[in-house]
Scaffold this active site. Structure first.
Site: not given
Ligand code: NDP
Ligand code: 2IT
Length: 448
Positions: A93, A114, A117, A129, A168-169, A213, A244, A380
């Site tokens: 997952k 992961q 976590k 992943k 998603g991520d 998240t 997100n 999830s």
């Molecule tokens: P999104 O794609 O929705 O948003 C990512 C954000 O981070 C954007 O504002 C983006 O800016 C910025 N960003 C991405 N890459 C970079 C970079 N290399 N340098 C600077 N800024 C960056 O992703 P999420 O919000 O889903 O994910 C954000 C973080 O949270 C990640 O580390 C992800 O692994 C983690 N995460 C996500 C989960 C989820 O459920 N979605 C669960 C647990 C962890 P820009 O648009 O300019 O690229």
């Molecule tokens: O980093 C993470 O935990 C995620 N991007 C969410 C993974 C999931 O299966 O919901």
């Protein structure tokens, strides 16, 4: 850097030798291994059965070609990945990341994190992943759809509700999950809800998954503050990113009484001393898919700093929610100097090892990603539960489940840190608690 236990040093050395050049994977592995010395003393059976060595080696790694045709009729080729890391506790997952920086080392670091976590959530989910070096920025909906269809045309044979369940991520949200689900359904001729999570609400998605998240990360910080007889009330907060995780972190901080004064994207940050206007950020990012700098078109008083370092803004609570290694040692020292008392990681591994050391040495409340951002994957797993019994729960009930899960993760990390003689150290608590649950399951299943 903390030294490694003498039994663990050769294991880490082997990881370096076997996975050359994968620096993010090395970093994630080292951070966990630094915590595990005392575990081998208490549990010599884990060393005997080579649990650490086995956990550091993914069960399966898949790399594939993703050819597609863009809006201009040009053939494009990307690389797709799925690393199925550990299935001791349940089907693999974990999310899919679409970002140009993606290569095997990033997917492996994320898959490794992961595993622990998902173990901490207490839900029946293993760790995995995936993703691609595809860059969704500036692409048309048609480009995104054709890419997602091609990506799924290979991925479908490796996944399934009882096998591997992506979500998603970075760069993958509801739109992409929709296109991938459509292609999976078409190829397999199965309406198999549990194969992907983060689905739309009228076709098998769960309420609260979108918010989970960010909400969960804020709940985790709330728990850390409670231990210190404190709360979000009146606290100035900084949240990096504007995707997100950042958006729903800001929403929950606001609900808990804090005030978020800055957020960012990869080009720069917004500082709004009146408090970030979340509705506007959502309009810009979720609906219009534009850059965060346009925030100042509506709010002239706010400041946009192109290429700026968001961590130079004084705050009491910092919640990095963008990407890996966004807080280095200097940033961490600046945060502490400016009065930061709590850090909750919405992103995965956003703090470098030097930064983590600064936070731990300063004795501030530091919640590492694998604990603080586990609310997303936990919800999830709640989506999978609803899919399995063809049910859908209401928002309040689902959010209450998420809240309790975050409280339990906090308690588990807190108590494990105490048990291992490191009170208040959530890094040690999360690594050990996550590791022990997976190891016990692997031990029970024999050498597989
Ligand atoms: P999104 O794609 O929705 O948003 C990512 C954000 O981070 C954007 O504002 C983006 O800016 C910025 N960003 C991405 N890459 C970079 C970079 N290399 N340098 C600077 N800024 C960056 O992703 P999420 O919000 O889903 O994910 C954000 C973080 O949270 C990640 O580390 C992800 O692994 C983690 N995460 C996500 C989960 C989820 O459920 N979605 C669960 C647990 C962890 P820009 O648009 O300019 O690229
Ligand atoms: O980093 C993470 O935990 C995620 N991007 C969410 C993974 C999931 O299966 O919901």
């Amino acid at each position: 850097m903390t030294t490694l236990d003498e039994k663990i040093e050769p294991i880490y050395k082997a990881v370096l030798d076997r996975n050359p050049g994968e620096v993010e994977f090395h970093q994630a592995v080292r951070e966990v291994l630094e915590s595990l010395g005392p575990v081998l003393v208490k549990h010599p059976e884990f060393a005997h059965y080579k649990l650490i060595e086995r956990i550091c080696e993914p069960e399966r790694q898949i790399i594939f070609r993703v050819p597609w045709v863009d809006t201009h009729g040009k053939v494009q080729i990307n690389r797709g990945f799925r690393v199925e890391f550990n299935s001791a506790l349940g089907p693999y997952k974990g999310g899919l990341r679409f970002h140009p920086s993606v290569y095997l080392g990033i997917i492996k670091f994320l898959g490794f994190e992961q595993v622990f976590k998902n173990s901490l959530t207490g839900m029946p989910i293993g760790g995995g992943k995936g993703g691609s070096d595809f860059d969704p920025k500036g692409k048309t909906d048609g480009d995104i759809m054709r890419f997602c269809q091609s990506f799924m045309s290979e991925l479908y044979r490796h996944i399934g509700e009882h096998t591997d369940v992506p979500a998603g991520d970075i760069g993958v949200g509801g739109r992409e999950i929709g296109f991938m689900f459509g292609q999976y359904k078409r190829i397999t001729n199965r309406w198999e809800a549990g194969v992907l999570t983060g689905k739309g609400l009228n076709w098998g998605g769960s309420l609260v998954r979108t918010e989970a998240t960010g909400y969960g990360a804020a709940y985790f910080v709330d728990e850390m503050l409670k231990v210190r007889k404190d709360s979000f009330d009146g606290k100035t907060c900084v949240v990096s990113g504007s995707g997100n995780v950042a958006i729903y972190t800001i929403e929950k901080i606001n609900q808990l009484g804090g005030k978020v004064v800055a957020c960012s994207d990869s080009a720069g940050y917004i500082y709004d001393e009146k408090g970030i206007d979340l509705e506007l950020v959502q309009q810009i990012k979720e609906i219009e898919r534009r850059r965060i700098n346009v925030y100042t078109e509506k709010h002239k008083h706010a400041k946009y700093v192109a290429g700026g370092n968001i961590w130079e803004i004084p705050c009491q609570v910092a919640m990095p929610s963008a990407t890996q290694n966004e807080i280095n040692g200097k940033d961490a020292a600046m945060l502490v100097k400016n009065g930061c008392i709590a850090v909750g990681e919405g992103a995965n591994m956003p703090t470098t090892p030097e930064g983590v050391k600064v936070f731990l040495d300063a004795g501030i409340a530091y919640g590492p990603g694998k604990a603080a951002n586990a609310g997303g994957v936990a919800t999830s797993a709640l989506e999978m539960q609803q899919n399995a019994c063809r049910d859908s729960w209401d928002f309040a009930y689902t959010e209450d489940r998420l809240h309790k899960i975050m409280q339990n993760i906090h308690k588990d990390c807190y108590e494990t840190a105490e048990e291992y003689g490191a009170p208040g150290n959530y890094v040690i608590g999360a690594n050990i608690a996550g590791f022990i649950k997976v190891s016990r399951a692997m031990l029970a299943m024999g050498v597989v």
